[in-house]
Write a protein that holds these residues in place. Structure first.
Motif, PDB file in Angstrom:
ATOM      1  N   THR A   6      -5.266  -6.416  -1.453  1.00  0.00           N
ATOM      2  CA  THR A   6      -5.962  -7.539  -1.178  1.00  0.00           C
ATOM      3  C   THR A   6      -5.482  -8.918  -1.063  1.00  0.00           C
ATOM      4  O   THR A   6      -5.464  -9.237  -2.083  1.00  0.00           O
TER       5      THR A   6
ATOM      6  N   GLU B  59       0.846  -1.192  -0.220  1.00  0.00           N
ATOM      7  CA  GLU B  59      -0.414  -0.340  -0.187  1.00  0.00           C
ATOM      8  C   GLU B  59       1.287   1.389   0.189  1.00  0.00           C
ATOM      9  O   GLU B  59       1.658   1.241   0.545  1.00  0.00           O
TER      10      GLU B  59
ATOM     11  N   ARG C  76      -4.755  -0.291  -2.240  1.00  0.00           N
ATOM     12  CA  ARG C  76      -5.374  -1.288  -1.008  1.00  0.00           C
ATOM     13  C   ARG C  76      -5.005  -2.727  -1.635  1.00  0.00           C
ATOM     14  O   ARG C  76      -4.558  -3.154  -3.082  1.00  0.00           O
TER      15      ARG C  76
END
Length: 146
Positions: free
Chosen positions: A87, A55, A85
């Motif tokens: 994930t 990030e 972001r």
């Protein structure tokens, strides 16, 4: 009786679900990786990759924008973006499958700038690495003498 919370769409641009090959290069480290978009909009994209991105990292990307989005010919796009972001499989967001042979991550990237390269080879036909754009030979350097 419980009601489901209403989700508010925060994205300003329309998203297009396309699995487009993407070449990525992290600007600070120079590390390169490949990935595939899951969705694309005028302001960003979400992709899956086996690369290691963090990030806040700035990245350069190259991909072919399909004619369904450009409303003309497919064109190669060179872009600079920022990772918003990351994930990971199994984090509860349900974006990526948990049991994959190679652990891919999902990456949301906000596009900071981009340019169309209409004369460049199509990414899907002749996908070249971003680092090739930064390689200069002595023949390419501007000459001070004529």
């Amino acid at each position: 009786m419980t009601t489901q919370p209403t989700r508010v769409e925060r994205r300003a641009g329309q998203r297009f679900s396309f699995a487009l090959p993407v070449s990525l290069r992290e600007c600070e480290s120079g590390r390169e990786c490949m990935g595939f978009t899951l969705d694309v909009s005028s302001r960003g994209l979400f992709l899956s990759t086996e690369g290691s991105l963090r990030e806040g990292a700035e990245v350069e990307l190259m991909f072919s924008m399909p004619s369904e989005i450009t409303l003309g010919e497919s064109m190669t796009v060179r872009a600079r973006g920022k990772v918003l972001r990351v994930t990971r499989p199994g984090d509860g967001l349900g974006v990526l499958p948990v049991n994959t042979a190679h652990q891919k991550i999902g990456v949301a990237i906000r596009l900071l700038s981009y340019e169309y390269l209409p004369d460049a080879p199509q990414a899907s036909a002749a996908f070249y690495r971003i680092s090739e754009l930064h390689r200069h030979t002595s023949d390419e350097q501007p000459s001070l003498t004529h």
